[in-house]
Enzyme design. Structure first.
Site, PDB file in Angstrom:
ATOM      1  N   CYS A  62     -25.947  47.687  90.324  1.00 28.56           N
ATOM      2  CA  CYS A  62     -26.618  48.132  89.096  1.00 28.56           C
ATOM      3  C   CYS A  62     -25.952  49.405  88.564  1.00 28.56           C
ATOM      4  CB  CYS A  62     -28.101  48.320  89.371  1.00 28.56           C
ATOM      5  SG  CYS A  62     -29.093  48.602  87.867  1.00 28.56           S
ATOM      6  N   LEU A  63     -26.676  50.505  88.477  1.00 28.71           N
ATOM      7  CA  LEU A  63     -26.087  51.767  88.021  1.00 28.71           C
ATOM      8  C   LEU A  63     -24.943  52.192  88.934  1.00 28.71           C
ATOM      9  CD1 LEU A  63     -25.961  54.312  86.309  1.00 28.71           C
ATOM     10  CD2 LEU A  63     -27.971  55.178  87.526  1.00 28.71           C
TER      11      LEU A  63
END
Length: 614
Positions: free
Chosen positions: A345-346
């Site tokens: 994700c991030l």
């Protein structure tokens, strides 16, 4: 004394009911007094409409009534729908066949048993109880709600003339409003709650009120039995050691479980919006444990839970003090400069940014990148986009500048709203109306273990990624004085996305195939942002799609993709093993050293103390 109702429902003694209702009244009064006292304290968060929802709905009303014909047609269609519904309900009410022996009301225990089979059927989980179908009264309530909700939602989606930002807000918050008004969320319109209240004499409501008071004190809904888990004991238990730390992260090296390991280590960069142990929950669903068993030497970055002292740390600090610092430490303890990397994700967005930065610096230490549900192109950023626009950014920046960070509870609420029926209203019903204690569930424990976000970093991330989509522009983002270009990422890339992901929509993540250079493989998993990734082979759940080609159009990719049952993990392992070098003797934490540097000392056992900070 307990009376027996003719239909089998046990009725408690009237004196017990009186005692319970008195206790409910007293606790309710005390709860309201505490709530009003808290509301009287002025805080920085007293912005009347921080999401600017009122403005969006005002624009909706103006546009809606500007087309009277459409409004009249909508009302006519709704009226016709109610006529049809009323005809069906009348037949159910007055047809004695509808009250056959099998359709008679059941006790809570009988209904619970019968529902085990019923729950296997597909459909709306709010209406699993058999009474929603078999009792004419509750069936009418359910169908009238669904008819009204669908009509309202369709009406706001069909309004022309709204800006993209306002249309997104109106659609999202209309769904929130309609979800909140579901008859399943209220005592008098939920047949299961009515049964359980009658059988317990209201004790479920008393316990539910105590649960509510407890949650109000904590400031969040309790989703799981939080006392059932202890980090390092029955969750995040993979054996390993913290071998390096700085003010922003700890680096964990996991102990091998095979005699031989691949020479090239595996570095994992988790998101810092939440904690790393989503990849190391329990032994049966731990990606870390499974990867170690495949012969990888796994290193995990464990981010600190930042406070105001890190307010001025930006995205580039996370790169410099995160993966780049970790690379130096890995070289020290293994003697090898080259690694493969995973970003989740991030953490994947950071990995892509780091690879682009390293390309400019001619740094080739990361030899391949695996991207779990990772966006770098935020043009179609999914439902999270409803929370991010110029007006909301202004409010958020004011809040963060005063605190130095964005509070984790606020982030948690945002993500929970994306699945409100599953992550908010189901717990309202279970905890407060049924008076139940949430079931111990490792995933929901992790979901409740929120983290803060440094003000400068979070502002940079929202502005440059979500608002301005600068990361996909060559030179659009500058890190440590270096303009970066994703097109210069030429290491092999493995991209895994999830078909039902609302946080990182798979078609948005697919854009990485256009922005990265070099060898690329895109795989699509079934399910969502978490379940699609945390899907061990032994579970034999879901499926995944593979297509070695990566055309520009994601729909064309999917049309030609082949679906395979089960987990995608083995397919990734085969890909990663080919890029991991030869087999060498297993490395134990603290044993290795490079030729020119002393070995790092073990600081503490995994999972370390950073992850335990709440």
């Amino acid at each position: 004394m307990v009376d027996q109702h003719p239909e089998g429902i046990k009725l408690p003694d009237p004196s017990e009911i009186t005692e319970t209702m008195t206790a409910i009244s007293e606790k309710s009064q005390a709860m309201i007094e505490r709530f009003l006292m808290k509301q009287s304290v002025k805080t920085l968060d007293n912005e009347p409409d921080p999401m600017r929802i009122g403005k969006a709905f005002w624009e909706l009303s103006q546009q809606f009534w500007s087309d009277p014909e459409k409004a009249i047609k909508l009302q006519t269609d709704l009226w016709q729908g109610y006529n049809s519904l009323w005809l069906e309900a009348s037949q159910n009410f007055f047809n004695p066949d509808n009250q056959s022996e099998e359709n008679k009301p059941k006790t809570a225990k009988e209904s619970s048993s019968a529902n085990q089979e019923h729950k296997k059927k597909k459909g709306d989980r709010r209406f699993q109880d058999e009474a929603w179908e078999e009792n004419p009264f509750f069936k009418f309530i359910k169908q009238s709600y669904l008819l009204t909700a669908n009509t309202i939602h369709s009406s706001v989606k069909d309004v022309d003339g709204l800006s993209e930002t306002d249309a997104r807000k109106v659609d999202f918050y209309t769904k929130q409003f309609l979800d909140a008004l579901s008859p399943s969320n209220f005592l008098m319109t939920n047949p299961q709650i009515l049964r359980e209240t009658a059988e317990s004499g209201g004790k479920n409501l008393l316990q539910g009120l105590e649960n509510l008071i407890s949650d109000l004190e904590k400031g969040r809904i309790k989703m799981t039995d939080e006392d059932a888990f202890t980090l390092g004991e029955n969750i995040a238990t993979s054996e390993g050691s913290v071998i390096y730390e700085n003010e922003l992260m700890q680096l964990i090296q996991y102990a091998p479980t095979t005699e031989k390991v691949y020479s090239r280590p595996l570095m994992i960069i988790p998101p810092w919006i939440n904690k790393f142990y989503i990849l190391d929950l329990k032994a049966k669903n731990s990606f870390v444990k499974w990867a170690v068993e495949q012969g990888f030497t796994v290193f995990m970055i464990s981010w600190v839970n930042p406070d105001e002292s890190l307010a001025d740390y930006s995205f580039e600090n996370y790169m410099l003090r995160g993966p780049l610092a970790a690379l130096d430490a890995i070289e020290t303890v293994t003697g090898t400069k080259e690694v493969n990397a995973i970003g989740y994700c991030l953490g994947g967005t950071l990995l892509a940014s780091t690879l682009a930065y390293m390309a400019e610096k001619k740094d080739k230490r990361i030899k391949s990148g695996t991207f779990f549900v990772t966006m770098t192109d935020f043009a179609q950023a999914g439902e999270l986009r409803v929370f991010i626009d110029e007006e909301q950014m202004e409010v958020l920046q004011k809040k963060m500048s005063d605190r130095g960070y964005l509070d984790g509870a606020e982030m948690g609420t945002t993500f929970n709203m994306l699945r409100a029926n599953d992550l908010i209203w189901s717990f309202v019903v279970n905890n407060y109306l049924r008076g139940k204690t949430p079931f111990p569930f490792d995933l929901l424990y992790w979901n409740s273990d929120t983290t803060r976000m440094p003000a400068k970093m979070h502002s940079f991330y929202l502005r440059n990624m979500y608002l301005d989509n600068k990361l996909v522009e060559p030179g659009g983002v500058v890190l440590d004085g270096i303009p970066i270009d994703l097109g210069k990422i030429n290491v092999p890339s493995f991209m895994i996305s999830a078909k039902e992901d609302h946080i990182a929509p798979w078609k948005s993540t697919y854009a990485n195939t256009r922005h990265f250079s070099g060898e690329k493989e895109f795989v699509l998993a079934a399910s969502g942002h978490i379940a699609g990734i945390i899907n061990p082979p032994a579970a034999e759940k879901y499926s995944h799609w593979i297509n070695s080609d990566t055309p520009d159009d994601p729909d064309k990719w999917f049309e030609a993709a082949k679906e395979y049952p089960g987990s995608w993990w083995p397919h990734w392992a085969q890909w990663a093993q080919k890029k991991s070098g030869k087999l060498v003797p297993a490395r134990n934490p603290g044993e290795g050293m490079s030729k020119d540097k002393a070995a790092l000392k073990i600081i503490e056992p995994a999972p370390g103390r950073y992850v335990k900070s709440r």
